[in-house]
Design a protein around this motif. Structure first.
Motif, PDB file in Angstrom:
ATOM      1  N   LEU A 312     -36.772  24.928   2.784  1.00 24.01           N
ATOM      2  CA  LEU A 312     -35.900  24.321   1.748  1.00 24.01           C
ATOM      3  C   LEU A 312     -36.467  22.842   1.450  1.00 24.01           C
ATOM      4  O   LEU A 312     -35.842  22.155   0.649  1.00 24.01           O
ATOM      5  N   HIS A 313     -37.858  22.588   1.765  1.00 25.71           N
ATOM      6  CA  HIS A 313     -38.596  21.516   1.515  1.00 25.71           C
ATOM      7  C   HIS A 313     -37.833  20.010   1.683  1.00 25.71           C
ATOM      8  O   HIS A 313     -37.518  19.314   0.964  1.00 25.71           O
ATOM      9  N   ARG A 314     -37.063  20.128   2.863  1.00 17.78           N
ATOM     10  CA  ARG A 314     -36.663  19.166   3.453  1.00 17.78           C
ATOM     11  C   ARG A 314     -37.619  18.237   4.195  1.00 17.78           C
ATOM     12  O   ARG A 314     -38.616  18.611   4.551  1.00 17.78           O
ATOM     13  N   PRO A 315     -37.158  16.812   4.616  1.00 20.12           N
ATOM     14  CA  PRO A 315     -38.038  15.975   5.298  1.00 20.12           C
ATOM     15  C   PRO A 315     -38.401  16.718   6.566  1.00 20.12           C
ATOM     16  O   PRO A 315     -37.702  17.301   7.236  1.00 20.12           O
ATOM     17  N   ALA A 316     -39.831  16.503   7.031  1.00 18.65           N
ATOM     18  CA  ALA A 316     -40.169  17.189   8.401  1.00 18.65           C
ATOM     19  C   ALA A 316     -39.574  16.620   9.215  1.00 18.65           C
ATOM     20  O   ALA A 316     -39.218  15.364   9.261  1.00 18.65           O
ATOM     21  N   VAL A 317     -39.296  17.469  10.465  1.00 20.56           N
ATOM     22  CA  VAL A 317     -38.667  17.003  11.792  1.00 20.56           C
ATOM     23  C   VAL A 317     -39.672  17.861  12.531  1.00 20.56           C
ATOM     24  O   VAL A 317     -39.931  19.067  12.649  1.00 20.56           O
ATOM     25  N   THR A 318     -39.344  17.048  13.916  1.00 19.89           N
ATOM     26  CA  THR A 318     -40.072  17.709  14.953  1.00 19.89           C
ATOM     27  C   THR A 318     -39.084  18.218  16.261  1.00 19.89           C
ATOM     28  O   THR A 318     -37.702  17.798  15.953  1.00 19.89           O
ATOM     29  N   GLU A 319     -39.540  19.289  16.949  1.00 22.73           N
ATOM     30  CA  GLU A 319     -38.455  19.731  18.064  1.00 22.73           C
ATOM     31  C   GLU A 319     -37.926  18.248  19.014  1.00 22.73           C
ATOM     32  O   GLU A 319     -36.620  18.530  19.250  1.00 22.73           O
ATOM     33  N   GLN A 320     -38.917  17.529  19.166  1.00 24.11           N
ATOM     34  CA  GLN A 320     -38.381  16.324  20.248  1.00 24.11           C
ATOM     35  C   GLN A 320     -37.258  15.591  19.387  1.00 24.11           C
ATOM     36  O   GLN A 320     -36.202  15.044  19.795  1.00 24.11           O
ATOM     37  N   GLN A 321     -37.442  15.138  18.008  1.00 17.02           N
ATOM     38  CA  GLN A 321     -36.393  14.827  17.094  1.00 17.02           C
ATOM     39  C   GLN A 321     -35.073  15.369  17.113  1.00 17.02           C
ATOM     40  O   GLN A 321     -34.074  14.668  17.098  1.00 17.02           O
ATOM     41  N   LEU A 322     -35.022  16.771  17.199  1.00 21.83           N
ATOM     42  CA  LEU A 322     -33.953  17.333  16.808  1.00 21.83           C
ATOM     43  C   LEU A 322     -33.176  17.417  18.385  1.00 21.83           C
ATOM     44  O   LEU A 322     -31.778  17.361  18.284  1.00 21.83           O
ATOM     45  N   ARG A 323     -33.749  17.074  19.348  1.00 23.27           N
ATOM     46  CA  ARG A 323     -33.179  17.244  20.773  1.00 23.27           C
ATOM     47  C   ARG A 323     -31.856  18.397  20.623  1.00 23.27           C
ATOM     48  O   ARG A 323     -30.807  18.118  20.980  1.00 23.27           O
ATOM     49  N   VAL A 324     -32.457  19.411  20.705  1.00 20.18           N
ATOM     50  CA  VAL A 324     -31.656  20.698  20.667  1.00 20.18           C
ATOM     51  C   VAL A 324     -31.105  21.057  21.862  1.00 20.18           C
ATOM     52  O   VAL A 324     -31.817  20.989  23.006  1.00 20.18           O
ATOM     53  N   PRO A 337     -21.523  33.443  34.011  1.00 21.79           N
ATOM     54  CA  PRO A 337     -22.554  33.344  33.119  1.00 21.79           C
ATOM     55  C   PRO A 337     -24.053  33.899  33.681  1.00 21.79           C
ATOM     56  O   PRO A 337     -24.911  33.042  33.881  1.00 21.79           O
ATOM     57  N   GLU A 338     -24.142  34.938  34.024  1.00 20.67           N
ATOM     58  CA  GLU A 338     -25.591  35.668  34.488  1.00 20.67           C
ATOM     59  C   GLU A 338     -25.647  37.142  33.948  1.00 20.67           C
ATOM     60  O   GLU A 338     -24.353  37.801  33.887  1.00 20.67           O
ATOM     61  N   GLY A 339     -26.747  37.715  33.898  1.00 20.23           N
ATOM     62  CA  GLY A 339     -26.870  39.083  33.935  1.00 20.23           C
ATOM     63  C   GLY A 339     -26.778  39.298  32.355  1.00 20.23           C
ATOM     64  O   GLY A 339     -26.784  38.597  31.273  1.00 20.23           O
ATOM     65  N   ALA A 340     -27.336  40.741  32.159  1.00 18.32           N
ATOM     66  CA  ALA A 340     -27.318  41.214  30.734  1.00 18.32           C
ATOM     67  C   ALA A 340     -25.754  41.624  30.249  1.00 18.32           C
ATOM     68  O   ALA A 340     -24.904  41.833  30.792  1.00 18.32           O
ATOM     69  N   GLY A 341     -25.875  41.673  28.850  1.00 18.39           N
ATOM     70  CA  GLY A 341     -24.610  42.010  28.057  1.00 18.39           C
ATOM     71  C   GLY A 341     -24.459  41.277  26.661  1.00 18.39           C
ATOM     72  O   GLY A 341     -25.325  40.666  26.498  1.00 18.39           O
ATOM     73  N   ASN A 342     -23.667  42.179  25.935  1.00 20.30           N
ATOM     74  CA  ASN A 342     -23.418  41.569  24.510  1.00 20.30           C
ATOM     75  C   ASN A 342     -22.280  40.571  24.176  1.00 20.30           C
ATOM     76  O   ASN A 342     -21.804  40.631  23.398  1.00 20.30           O
ATOM     77  N   ASP A 343     -21.835  39.962  25.272  1.00 23.81           N
ATOM     78  CA  ASP A 343     -20.832  39.091  25.212  1.00 23.81           C
ATOM     79  C   ASP A 343     -21.138  37.607  25.677  1.00 23.81           C
ATOM     80  O   ASP A 343     -20.250  36.939  25.848  1.00 23.81           O
ATOM     81  N   TRP A 344     -22.321  37.336  25.294  1.00 25.47           N
ATOM     82  CA  TRP A 344     -22.874  35.877  25.290  1.00 25.47           C
ATOM     83  C   TRP A 344     -22.437  35.385  24.243  1.00 25.47           C
ATOM     84  O   TRP A 344     -22.819  35.775  22.997  1.00 25.47           O
ATOM     85  N   ARG A 345     -21.956  34.115  24.275  1.00 26.11           N
ATOM     86  CA  ARG A 345     -21.841  33.005  23.065  1.00 26.11           C
ATOM     87  C   ARG A 345     -22.419  31.930  23.397  1.00 26.11           C
ATOM     88  O   ARG A 345     -22.112  31.279  24.434  1.00 26.11           O
ATOM     89  N   CYS A 346     -23.105  31.430  22.454  1.00 29.05           N
ATOM     90  CA  CYS A 346     -23.829  30.146  22.608  1.00 29.05           C
ATOM     91  C   CYS A 346     -23.527  29.146  21.262  1.00 29.05           C
ATOM     92  O   CYS A 346     -23.420  29.425  20.304  1.00 29.05           O
ATOM     93  N   VAL A 347     -23.029  27.911  21.669  1.00 27.00           N
ATOM     94  CA  VAL A 347     -23.074  26.752  20.911  1.00 27.00           C
ATOM     95  C   VAL A 347     -24.456  25.974  20.798  1.00 27.00           C
ATOM     96  O   VAL A 347     -24.116  25.345  21.751  1.00 27.00           O
ATOM     97  N   VAL A 348     -24.868  25.844  19.915  1.00 31.53           N
ATOM     98  CA  VAL A 348     -26.147  25.241  19.837  1.00 31.53           C
ATOM     99  C   VAL A 348     -25.761  23.608  18.827  1.00 31.53           C
ATOM    100  O   VAL A 348     -25.365  23.634  17.872  1.00 31.53           O
ATOM    101  N   SER A 349     -26.426  22.531  19.533  1.00 31.47           N
ATOM    102  CA  SER A 349     -26.091  21.289  19.012  1.00 31.47           C
ATOM    103  C   SER A 349     -27.512  20.691  18.702  1.00 31.47           C
ATOM    104  O   SER A 349     -28.498  20.646  19.647  1.00 31.47           O
ATOM    105  N   TRP A 350     -27.594  19.893  17.668  1.00 28.64           N
ATOM    106  CA  TRP A 350     -28.769  19.060  17.370  1.00 28.64           C
ATOM    107  C   TRP A 350     -28.416  17.826  16.651  1.00 28.64           C
ATOM    108  O   TRP A 350     -27.236  17.505  16.126  1.00 28.64           O
ATOM    109  N   ARG A 351     -29.339  17.029  16.711  1.00 28.16           N
ATOM    110  CA  ARG A 351     -29.160  15.730  15.793  1.00 28.16           C
ATOM    111  C   ARG A 351     -30.419  15.354  14.946  1.00 28.16           C
ATOM    112  O   ARG A 351     -31.579  15.623  15.445  1.00 28.16           O
ATOM    113  N   LEU A 352     -30.177  15.140  13.772  1.00 32.11           N
ATOM    114  CA  LEU A 352     -31.292  14.707  12.872  1.00 32.11           C
ATOM    115  C   LEU A 352     -31.667  13.413  12.834  1.00 32.11           C
ATOM    116  O   LEU A 352     -30.895  12.289  13.307  1.00 32.11           O
TER     117      LEU A 352
END
Length: 414
Positions: A312-324, A337-352
């Motif tokens: 998207l030609h946005r300003p470059a960012v590093t993984e450390q800066q994102l703090r995901v 919350p362990e083991g295999a299954g198709n019922d896992w749900r994740c909420v991912v958070s990050w900061r620019l």
């Protein structure tokens, strides 16, 4: 004809699929077949480990001794050669040579077709990081080398079955039956020690080569176990061959000898393998925990977010800066919350950088017992809710919409 097919069919498959608008996204690396030629070689490798290689070992090693029983040529062969040891060594080396030539054909054919049709481009690894074309080539070669070990294990079982069962078709079917039985077992939530004690795990553990750092524990364990199985099965086959009576036309004791010479030692080998692997795995369950899933999803998202930023030609960012960070649970928090299954749900958070706002994205995970999973984006639309992103060069596949990644079953860090 089979040998020729191994050198031609993969090239036709990769070339044909790479030109299609619909890709095999449910297959590992299938979603990248439009972007790099190395993805086609890995898709072929996944199919070969599941279907092609077990069938090839049955055709080659499973029939190498049985054919003499069907033709009734054992006494003539023994008179000419006069050494059972030389006959066994020649047949074993012959089957090994043919199998290696077939595996080489599968690897070279699929790789060349992918490079010629799609190009020698970088590959996206299983944790979202980008591998250069040269690095991808080395890892693809190592991945194909890894599956030689379980192929040898199945070949050893093929030699054993071919010696024990004589004219019976069970000798021909034994490698394929054992391979498919192991595949069914590996679909179950087995403890890590049991999973890695099966030589079939090496058909899957090559996935760890495409993370950074590479997940070498399951790979080395799977290869080592497979080589031990290959040596033991071949030794048992030779012992049975050396004791066999070739003076008669029948082979009436095959059933009893299969239990005493074949089944019992192999079962004991599995038990010994589990006991040997257990201390090194230090895990009594399936090896999939909430902390590992959180870390894997965060790592993959951070790498792929950078890739989307470049598109998207946005300003470059590093993984450390994102703090995901990721917060994953099963069944809406109602299940452990362990083991295999198709019922896992994740909420991912990050900061620019320079922003106090926290971005969030949701993923639904289908996590397999071997640690591989597919993350399916569930919004917001501008991040991962749509399969295309609009760039200056037109619509481009969104790397954050769906992605494949891997959980290291042997990792013990939180």
């Amino acid at each position: 004809m089979v040998l020729l097919a191994c050198w031609i069919a993969p090239a036709l498959f990769v070339a044909g699929v790479s030109q299609q608008s619909s890709l095999p996204v449910d297959t590992l690396f299938g979603r990248w077949m439009h972007d790099t030629g190395w993805a086609g070689a890995l898709v072929t490798l996944g199919f070969s480990g599941t279907w092609a290689l077990p069938l090839l070992t049955s055709i080659v090693a499973g029939d190498i001794f049985t054919s003499e029983d069907r033709l009734g040529t054992w006494r003539h062969l023994l008179v000419v050669v006069r050494s059972p040891r030389r006959i066994f060594a020649a047949k074993a080396l012959c089957s090994l040579t043919v199998l290696f030539t077939m595996v080489a054909g599968l690897a070279i054919s699929s790789s060349l077709a992918g490079i010629l049709v799609v190009g020698n481009n970088p590959l996206i690894g299983l944790d979202g990081h980008t591998l250069s074309a040269g690095d991808a080539a080395v890892r693809v070669l190592l991945a194909w080398a890894c599956v030689l070990a379980p192929t040898l294990a199945l070949a050893g079982l093929g030699l054993l079955g071919s010696v024990l069962f004589g004219r019976s078709p069970m000798g021909l079917l034994l490698p394929a039956v054992v391979a498919f039985a192991m595949q069914l077992a590996l679909l179950l939530p087995l403890p890590v020690a049991v999973r890695l004690a099966l030589p079939g795990s090496a058909f899957l553990s090559w996935n760890g080569l495409f993370t950074d750092p590479a997940q070498l524990g399951p790979i080395l364990t799977g290869v080592g176990v497979s080589l031990v199985w290959a040596v033991v099965a071949t030794a048992l086959a030779y012992a049975a061959f050396a004791r066999r009576d070739f003076s008669g036309t029948g082979h009436d004791t095959a059933g009893r000898r299969a239990l005493t010479v074949g089944l019992a030692p192999i079962a004991a080998l599995l038990v010994v393998g589990v006991a040997a692997v257990a201390p090194y795995s230090s895990i009594s369950d399936g090896g999939i925990t909430q902390a590992k899933v959180n870390r894997s999803v965060s790592t993959a998202f951070a790498h792929l977010y950078r890739l989307q930023t470049t598109q998207l030609h946005r300003p470059a960012v590093t993984e450390q800066q994102l703090r995901v960070t990721s917060a994953c649970n099963r069944g809406g928090g109602k299940l452990t919350p362990e083991g295999a299954g198709n019922d896992w749900r994740c909420v991912v958070s990050w900061r620019l950088p320079g922003s106090t706002a926290v971005g969030q994205a949701i993923y639904q995970l289908d996590l397999h017992p071997d640690g591989r999973y597919m993350a399916d984006g569930d919004g917001p639309k501008q991040v991962n809710g749509y399969f295309l992103v609009r760039t200056d060069d037109g619509d481009t596949p969104n790397p954050l919409w769906q992605f494949d990644a891997n959980v290291d079953l042997l990792s013990t860090s939180s």
